[in-house]
Design an enzyme around this catalytic site. Structure first.
Site: not given
Length: 200
Positions: A176, A84, A178, A107
């Protein structure tokens, strides 16, 4: 075949010791950390561009870590940690050890009821500040304007960071996400923060 293993296998609930970075990389060098490193494209390109720096990717998803492992097999200055993100920054990275953090397209949790899950919080900034070396950098990018405004507000309120002018910002490899947003002609919002001593 490389003599190192790029993947650090940890069980976050059981692992609480700080990482030994010299042992991990086999050398002492400035550390750059990609938070939520995804498929590892950005991480590996940066590592190849800057071989005198160490690069650590952090992601909690096993499939993503496996993708990074495959890409990093022949890149000696890359490691990837399956954990995490906030836990790793707060408990696993040594204090004052990181030259630069990258938080690229985290996210966004766009639905209002989910926004408490966003990683960029006061606790996150506090953990980042502890892990950054003096004058260390946090680079952030997002395509979500409301999230960007939230990031700006939190950053302004945290006295251990100051905003770095965009003209001083380095040109980074295209991620990826962007590339995808660029194809959609979607705007991208960026913020670069430098760790400073808080005003007493």
């Amino acid at each position: 075949m490389p003599t190192f293993s790029p993947v650090i296998e940890l069980v976050p609930e059981l692992q609480v010791a700080r990482l030994d970075l010299v042992q991990l990389f086999g050398r002492s060098a400035p550390l750059h950390v990609d938070l939520g490193c995804g498929d590892g494209s950005f991480l590996c390109e940066m590592a190849q561009q800057f071989p005198k720096r160490n690069f650590l990717g952090i992601d909690r998803l096993t499939k993503r870590v496996e993708k990074v492992r495959r890409k990093a097999e022949k890149i000696e200055n890359v490691r990837v940690l399956r954990a995490d993100t906030l836990f790793a920054v707060r408990y696993l990275l040594p204090k004052n050890s990181v030259e630069t953090f990258y938080l690229l397209f985290p996210d966004p949790w766009p639905k209002r009821r989910h926004q408490l899950r966003r990683i960029f919080t006061h606790d996150f900034l506090e953990a980042i500040a502890d892990a950054l070396e003096r004058h260390g950098i946090l680079r952030v990018a997002t395509d979500q304007l409301d999230y960007f405004h939230q990031i700006e507000r939190l950053s302004r309120a945290y006295l251990q960071f100051q905003t770095v002018a965009p003209l001083l910002d380095a040109v980074l490899p295209v991620t990826k996400f962007e590339r995808k947003f660029g194809e959609q002609r979607a705007p991208i919002y960026r913020l670069t923060l430098r760790k400073t001593s808080p005003v007493k």
